[in-house]
Write an enzyme that holds these catalytic residues in place. Structure first.
Site: not given
Ligand code: PMP
Length: 399
Positions: A111, A188, A191, A214, A351
């Protein structure tokens, strides 16, 4: 499950397949936000009156819950504005210890929020970005990671779960290998946190970033997990109120962890709600969340794969996302027709422009499933996709 989310009561026909962008928020989380504004409304960490002390206690309870939930120590939990903010903070913290020519491993699967802060350091201080070669389907493999790892590697900054293809990268092994060459790891997890049990001790990563919005939580709040020993050595990237211990006209000392990294008034209502989010996810069980998301996604995938007009970019994977296009049709055209039918999916590069360049497409359609979707969402979605294909054929847009 939909009954737990007020938004579905007011939007009964909504088919929401954009949870990878942001999830719906349950009543329990909304109640926690309201609780702050209705019953506290004061600042934290400063006042000695009861309301302030009680609000501070609630904030620290949330921090403790999060720490326990991800297998960390409370001192290692820094509240941020979101994953993007956390990932930028990591790059800024490391800026002081990186030197020209130091290598930072990233990938085209990232991302922008994972990749751009280090692209900026390449320009600013001359570090060198090194990209893990992706497999043809876009995956990161350990073999390919080993090809770029070397003694010059100082930082490894990779995504745990791709926001476009849903691939889960074996970050545990990547972290282990990175530590063998003395590199710092920043993962990261934006997700991953909505779908996976996270365990910082088991992963052994130096940094881990995610957002609450999220994972059924509030907007405007994220976590930066950092290993205590490392955070103790690093300087804050933002200076101002509440993060300092003693200030004179020409000097400043910082508070202990995690407060030296939390400047100014924090998003207190959202932090209240983060504790409620952890309770909510724990009650449902993250394994059940993931199982149901994948089940629904696989139902939809099976039918999409029967359609010759559809190209799916992530057929063979184990996540809750389908990245696809109708061959010859721009994803924006498809999602506009879906939107007219009250079906929310995303079009564009999400993104992740380098990934779309790698896949040699300008945009993709992303349908992302979560545990509050149901089989009727799947069939409505498939129905409209099929009707759209017929319509585009009728008007001669596709063969
Ligand atoms: N990384 C990934 C993989 C993401 O999917 C996102 C959100 N799209 C982010 C980082 C940034 O998260 P936020 O917008 O909450 O800061």
């Amino acid at each position: 499950m939909k009954e737990l989310f007020p938004v579905f009561k007011k939007n009964k026909d909504l088919v929401y397949l954009d949870s990878a962008a942001s999830s719906m928020k349950p009543q329990k989380v909304i109640d926690a936000i309201n609780d702050y504004y209705l019953n506290y409304s004061v600042n934290i960490e400063r006042g000695v009156y009861n309301l302030a002390l009680n609000a501070t206690k609630r904030v620290e309870e949330s921090r403790k819950k999060i720490a326990e939930y991800i297998g960390a120590n409370s001192k290692e939990i820094i509240f941020t504005r979101g994953a993007s903010n956390s990932l930028n903070m990591v790059a800024l913290m490391l800026k002081k210890i990186l030197k020209p020519g130091d290598e930072v491993i990233t990938s085209e699967l990232e991302h922008h929020s994972s990749f751009l802060p280090f692209l900026n350091l390449q320009k600013e201080i001359g570090i060198k970005l090194v990209f893990v070669p992706l497999e043809a389907d876009g995956r990161i493999t350990i073999d390919n990671f080993k090809k770029v790892l070397s003694n010059k590697t100082k930082v490894v900054a990779l995504t745990h779960v791709s926001n476009v293809l849903g691939y889960k990268t074996d970050v545990k092994e990547i972290i282990r290998l990175s530590h063998e060459v003395g590199a710092i790891t920043s993962i990261d997890g934006a997700q991953a946190s909505p779908h996976m049990k996270l365990d910082m001790k088991d992963l052994d990563t130096d940094f881990y970033s995610f957002s609450f919005h999220k994972m059924c939580g509030p907007t405007g709040l994220g976590i930066l997990y950092g290993k205590k020993e490392l955070l103790e050595k690093l300087d804050p990237v933002e200076l101002g109120g509440e993060m300092n211990d003693e200030v004179t006209k020409n000097s400043v000392t910082y508070k202990d962890l995690p407060y030296k990294f939390e400047t100014g008034t924090m998003p207190i209502a959202e932090i209240f709600a983060s504790g409620a989010t952890i309770d909510f996810l724990s009650e449902i069980g993250i394994e059940n969340i993931e199982k149901e998301s994948i089940r629904l996604r696989n139902l939809a995938l099976k039918e999409l794969l029967k359609l010759d007009e559809i190209e799916v970019y992530n057929k063979n994977q184990e996540s809750s996302i389908i990245a696809f296009n109708i061959k010859g049709v721009h994803s924006h055209d498809l999602v506009s027709v879906l939107a007219e039918n009250n079906i929310a999916v995303r079009a564009g590069h999400h993104c992740a422009e380098p990934l779309h360049r790698f896949l040699k497409i300008s945009a993709s359609t992303r349908a992302s499933f979560y545990f509050y979707n149901d089989e009727s969402d799947v069939s409505k979605f498939l129905d409209v996709v099929k009707k759209t294909i017929s319509f585009f054929r009728e008007v001669g847009y596709i063969d």
